[in-house]
Design a protein around this motif. Structure first.
Motif, short mmCIF file in Angstrom:
data_model
loop_
_atom_site.label_atom_id
_atom_site.label_comp_id
_atom_site.label_asym_id
_atom_site.label_seq_id
_atom_site.Cartn_x
_atom_site.Cartn_y
_atom_site.Cartn_z
N VAL A 27 -4.03 -85.54 -41.88
CA VAL A 27 -4.89 -85.97 -42.98
C VAL A 27 -5.97 -84.93 -43.24
N VAL A 28 -6.55 -84.36 -42.17
CA VAL A 28 -7.56 -83.30 -42.32
C VAL A 28 -6.98 -82.12 -43.08
N LYS A 29 -5.71 -81.83 -42.87
CA LYS A 29 -5.04 -80.72 -43.56
C LYS A 29 -4.55 -81.11 -44.96
N GLY A 30 -4.83 -82.33 -45.38
CA GLY A 30 -4.44 -82.76 -46.71
C GLY A 30 -3.02 -83.28 -46.80
N LEU A 31 -2.41 -83.58 -45.65
CA LEU A 31 -1.04 -84.10 -45.63
C LEU A 31 -1.07 -85.61 -45.39
N ASP A 32 0.04 -86.26 -45.70
CA ASP A 32 0.16 -87.67 -45.40
C ASP A 32 0.43 -87.85 -43.91
N ALA A 33 -0.23 -88.82 -43.32
CA ALA A 33 0.01 -89.13 -41.91
C ALA A 33 1.44 -89.66 -41.77
N PRO A 34 2.11 -89.32 -40.68
CA PRO A 34 3.49 -89.83 -40.50
C PRO A 34 3.49 -91.34 -40.31
N GLU A 35 4.60 -91.93 -40.69
CA GLU A 35 4.76 -93.37 -40.54
C GLU A 35 5.33 -93.67 -39.16
N TYR A 36 4.69 -94.57 -38.44
CA TYR A 36 5.19 -95.01 -37.14
C TYR A 36 5.38 -96.51 -37.19
N TYR A 37 6.50 -96.96 -36.70
CA TYR A 37 6.82 -98.38 -36.71
C TYR A 37 7.36 -98.81 -35.36
N THR A 38 7.10 -100.06 -35.04
CA THR A 38 7.84 -100.69 -33.94
C THR A 38 9.16 -101.15 -34.53
N VAL A 39 10.09 -101.54 -33.68
CA VAL A 39 11.36 -102.07 -34.19
C VAL A 39 11.07 -103.31 -35.04
N ARG A 40 10.25 -104.21 -34.51
CA ARG A 40 9.91 -105.44 -35.24
C ARG A 40 9.24 -105.11 -36.58
N GLY A 41 8.30 -104.16 -36.53
CA GLY A 41 7.57 -103.79 -37.75
C GLY A 41 8.47 -103.17 -38.80
N TRP A 42 9.38 -102.29 -38.36
CA TRP A 42 10.28 -101.66 -39.34
C TRP A 42 11.21 -102.69 -39.96
N MET A 43 11.77 -103.56 -39.14
CA MET A 43 12.71 -104.54 -39.67
C MET A 43 12.02 -105.45 -40.69
N ALA A 44 10.77 -105.82 -40.41
CA ALA A 44 10.01 -106.63 -41.38
C ALA A 44 9.76 -105.84 -42.66
N GLU A 45 9.43 -104.57 -42.51
CA GLU A 45 9.21 -103.69 -43.66
C GLU A 45 10.48 -103.56 -44.49
N TRP A 46 11.61 -103.39 -43.83
CA TRP A 46 12.88 -103.22 -44.54
C TRP A 46 13.24 -104.49 -45.31
#
Length: 186
Positions: A27-46
């Motif tokens: 973020v300091v370098k002006g980039l988007d922070a990477p996305e990190y998910y748990t298995v549960r979190g990703w499946m809910a997101e999907w």
């Protein structure tokens, strides 16, 4: 970087803290922070992403498969998505088979998990899809389904209440399957 070094020296650098530090540096370098998910979190997101882009019957299938999969992982569902292995998916599939699910259902569950993980790979959340290499179970149990005979249809009509009588008649005269006949909206 100095903060990471301090944490590491004190034995306090965890994967979550390292991710947080890398995200802040990006973020300091002006980039988007990477996305990190748990298995549960990703499946809910999907599942949330699929809403509106799939039929309600497909969504019902997706929700059911994801719920069963996440439940099979128990506490491991709260670990990072990148830690998911092909063994986790195979254990889930084989466990469902041992519970009496058909080969077709087990393969469908894996297909749904594979779909969800494919999107995670495409978005760069994970580097590889652990479900990709898992071959489907071979269906040796599939028996040829025969149509009901006229005496069987008469027995069904005799036993059915008025709602089910309509479904039986739709099957007989319209060729609909029971699920299709009961899902009709007038």
């Amino acid at each position: 970087v100095a903060e990471a070094g301090d944490l590491a020296a004190k034995g306090g650098l965890t994967l979550d803290k390292a991710r947080d530090l890398v995200g802040r540096m990006m973020v300091v370098k002006g980039l988007d922070a990477p996305e990190y998910y748990t298995v549960r979190g990703w499946m809910a997101e999907w599942i949330e992403q699929k809403e509106g882009s799939a039929s309600e019957s497909s969504m019902k299938t997706y929700r059911h498969a994801v719920t069963k999969f996440v439940g099979s992982l128990k506490d491991a569902a709260d670990r990072g998505l990148e830690h998911l292995t092909d063994k986790d998916i195979r254990t889930f599939r084989d466990g469902e088979k041992k519970l009496g699910k058909s080969v077709t259902t087990c393969n469908q569950f894996v297909k749904v998990v594979r779909m969800a993980l494919r999107v995670a790979r495409i978005r760069g959340v994970i580097r590889r899809n652990p479900a990709e290499g898992l071959p489907p179970l071979v269906n040796t149990e599939r028996a040829r389904r025969l149509p009901f005979t006229l005496p069987e249809v008469k027995l069904m009509l005799k036993a059915a209440n008025w709602e089910w009588r309509g479904a039986v008649l739709l099957g007989l005269y319209g060729g609909l399957r029971v699920k299709d006949a009961t899902d009709l909206r007038w």
